[in-house]
Design an enzyme around this catalytic site. Structure first.
Site, PDB file in Angstrom:
ATOM      1  N   GLY A  83     -43.976  49.571  73.214  1.00 46.19           N
ATOM      2  CA  GLY A  83     -43.443  49.903  74.534  1.00 46.19           C
ATOM      3  C   GLY A  83     -42.351  50.963  74.523  1.00 46.19           C
ATOM      4  N   ASN A 165     -38.494  42.051  82.561  1.00 45.13           N
ATOM      5  CA  ASN A 165     -38.555  41.170  81.392  1.00 45.13           C
ATOM      6  C   ASN A 165     -37.593  39.999  81.462  1.00 45.13           C
ATOM      7  OD1 ASN A 165     -37.241  43.848  81.136  1.00 45.13           O
ATOM      8  ND2 ASN A 165     -36.198  42.922  79.407  1.00 45.13           N
ATOM      9  N   GLN A 193     -44.412  44.063  80.357  1.00 41.75           N
ATOM     10  CA  GLN A 193     -44.383  42.620  80.628  1.00 41.75           C
ATOM     11  C   GLN A 193     -45.552  42.159  81.489  1.00 41.75           C
ATOM     12  OE1 GLN A 193     -42.696  40.258  79.265  1.00 41.75           O
ATOM     13  NE2 GLN A 193     -41.190  41.484  78.165  1.00 41.75           N
ATOM     14  N   THR A 251     -51.338  59.222  61.710  1.00 39.18           N
ATOM     15  CA  THR A 251     -52.490  58.355  61.457  1.00 39.18           C
ATOM     16  C   THR A 251     -52.347  57.064  62.246  1.00 39.18           C
ATOM     17  OG1 THR A 251     -52.660  59.329  59.264  1.00 39.18           O
ATOM     18  CG2 THR A 251     -53.797  57.222  59.609  1.00 39.18           C
ATOM     19  N   CYS A 338     -25.958  42.246  72.471  1.00 33.52           N
ATOM     20  CA  CYS A 338     -24.795  42.138  71.591  1.00 33.52           C
ATOM     21  C   CYS A 338     -24.380  43.528  71.125  1.00 33.52           C
ATOM     22  CB  CYS A 338     -25.143  41.273  70.393  1.00 33.52           C
ATOM     23  SG  CYS A 338     -23.668  40.687  69.574  1.00 33.52           S
TER      24      CYS A 338
HETATM   25  C1  LIG Z   1     -40.209  45.659  80.032  1.00 29.47           C
HETATM   26  C2  LIG Z   1     -40.172  46.108  78.604  1.00 29.47           C
HETATM   27  N1  LIG Z   1     -40.348  47.400  78.322  1.00 29.47           N
HETATM   28  C3  LIG Z   1     -40.329  47.861  77.071  1.00 29.47           C
HETATM   29  C4  LIG Z   1     -40.105  47.014  76.006  1.00 29.47           C
HETATM   30  C5  LIG Z   1     -40.076  47.560  74.622  1.00 29.47           C
HETATM   31  O1  LIG Z   1     -41.268  47.278  73.952  1.00 29.47           O
HETATM   32  P1  LIG Z   1     -41.359  47.346  72.361  1.00 29.47           P
HETATM   33  O2  LIG Z   1     -40.523  46.239  71.835  1.00 29.47           O
HETATM   34  O3  LIG Z   1     -42.822  47.172  72.083  1.00 29.47           O
HETATM   35  O4  LIG Z   1     -40.874  48.679  71.935  1.00 29.47           O
HETATM   36  C6  LIG Z   1     -39.904  45.645  76.256  1.00 29.47           C
HETATM   37  C7  LIG Z   1     -39.626  44.723  75.147  1.00 29.47           C
HETATM   38  O5  LIG Z   1     -39.053  43.669  75.341  1.00 29.47           O
HETATM   39  C8  LIG Z   1     -39.942  45.185  77.589  1.00 29.47           C
HETATM   40  O6  LIG Z   1     -39.753  43.897  77.890  1.00 29.47           O
END
Ligand SMILES: Cc1ncc(COP(=O)(O)O)c(C=O)c1O
Length: 403
Positions: A83, A165, A193, A251, A338
């Site tokens: 993501g 999230n 999400q 790759t 954190c």
């Molecule tokens: C809404 C959302 N976007 C992006 C990400 C990032 O994804 P990744 O951990 O696969 O880089 C997260 C990960 O928690 C997420 O909850």
């Protein structure tokens, strides 16, 4: 359906109760024997010789299954490592193109995005973008009036996630798309999400750009993909070889991508499973509120992901609660990030207008396909006991310590 729950997507960790599926999901157990087979196709998918055929076929099948799952064509899918990469790629690559070709500089970004969008937007500000944050209201919903008022011919990109999230709030992507399109801006949405939690159809949602990750969907980590609507111009993030039609060099992680491709075939069962999960989540929230005083459910009235519950528990420090639950064999999360040893309250909750103290009392629970009723009732028993103990001991983080 039963099969789906049975194999429960649980490579179980003893008796541990895992309620943090929005952080990552366990690997689907059905993938284990398949991965053992796929490993034999270890060649480079770009090789012209025989060793390239197996991995190339894995990528081709995965691309087709993924495209089918989200109502896209295979050419609109580009594989990534997850993501964060997807969000960086789409926002940086699209901004570079659109600002150069049209002179548009404004980017409108919701204030509750994942850091991989928020921080990319701030980075783009250093590269000439005019960044405007779209506020959210106390109930977690987006301020659509603000969006409407700020949409004009200077806007390059609008970025609003499909679902949050932390709170699980689902944003009205379908409703926003024509508003964004009317001013000729690009519409980006973080779907990380959403995948596997509700049906996703790129044609109906009508976004230009969307990002996804496999490890929130019971597939291997290091897998992800982006949707780039046909005809959308975008610069690559990673330069080099000609993989992914010159849109993402390197790759491909064929094994992880194959696992995501396989899970994409389960989309109908996924939707069915979430009816049960939503019922379980709702029952859990009702019971927690009936047994523990001073519990507020964040964004309770908003449309939410079926598996997510974000609670504010008055008089409790979320971090202390998380640690105590961990010791008791339960994995949960708070929205806190954190930094330099001090947990900062969740920026998402602060953006919703909560005070630091309220935000510090948050707890996020996210259920998964394998979560059972008995796990939830065991969890609630432990939660009731731990909250009573912490309240008695007045374990509330002194506010001044984090000011
Ligand atoms: C809404 C959302 N976007 C992006 C990400 C990032 O994804 P990744 O951990 O696969 O880089 C997260 C990960 O928690 C997420 O909850």
């Amino acid at each position: 359906m039963k099969d789906l729950e049975d194999q429960a997507f649980n490579l179980r960790d003893g008796d541990r109760i895992y309620l943090d599926h929005n952080a990552t999901t366990p690997l689907a157990t059905e993938l284990v024997p398949l991965i053992n087979e796929w490993i034999k196709a270890w060649g480079n998918p770009s090789s012209i010789h025989c060793s390239g055929r197996g991995p190339k076929a894995l990528l081709r099948d995965a691309r087709k299954n993924i495209a089918d799952m989200i109502g896209a064509s295979p050419q609109e899918i580009v594989f990534t490592a997850g993501g964060s990469e997807g969000n960086n790629f789409l926002l940086k690559g699209a901004f570079e193109e659109i600002s150069k070709s049209t002179g548009r500089k404004t980017i409108l970004v919701s204030s509750v995005e994942h850091p991989s969008v928020r921080d990319t937007a701030k980075y783009l500000e250093t590269k000439g973008a005019i960044l405007k944050w779209i506020p959210v209201l106390r109930d977690g919903t987006l301020d659509l009036d603000f969006l409407q008022k700020n949409l004009d011919e200077t806007v390059a990109i609008v970025s609003v996630m499909a679902a949050n999230n932390e709170t699980g709030v689902i944003f009205p992507i379908k409703k926003m798309a024509p508003m964004v399109r009317a001013v000729g801006a690009l519409f980006h949405s973080d779907f990380v999400q959403a995948l596997g939690k509700f049906p996703v159809d790129m044609k109906k949602m009508d976004v230009d750009l969307a990002s996804f990750a496999g490890h929130k969907f019971y597939a291997l980590k290091g897998s992800g993909f982006v949707f780039i609507k046909r005809g959308t111009q975008i610069q690559p993030l990673i330069h080099g070889g000609g993989q992914e039609r010159h849109r993402r060099a390197g790759t491909e992680n064929s094994l992880a991508i194959a696992s995501l491709g396989h899970m994409s075939k389960r989309k109908d069962e996924v939707s069915a499973a979430y009816v049960r999960i939503a019922e379980l989540r709702n029952k859990m929230e009702a019971e927690i509120q009936s047994r523990i005083s001073g519990v507020e459910i964040t964004a309770h009235q908003a449309l939410r992901l079926p598996n997510t519950s974000s609670l504010l528990i008055s008089g409790i420090d979320g971090e202390s609660l998380l640690i105590n639950l961990d010791v008791a064999g339960i994995s949960v999360s708070t929205g806190a990030a954190c930094s330099s040893g001090t947990p900062e309250p969740s920026p998402v909750l602060l953006a919703m207008g909560l005070t630091r103290k309220e935000a510090q009392s948050s707890l996020r629970l996210s259920l998964g396909w394998g979560t059972t009723e008995s796990e939830i009732s065991r969890f609630i028993d432990v939660l009731v006991e731990v909250v009573a103990r912490l309240r008695e001991a007045h374990i509330v983080r002194p506010l001044e310590a984090s000011l």
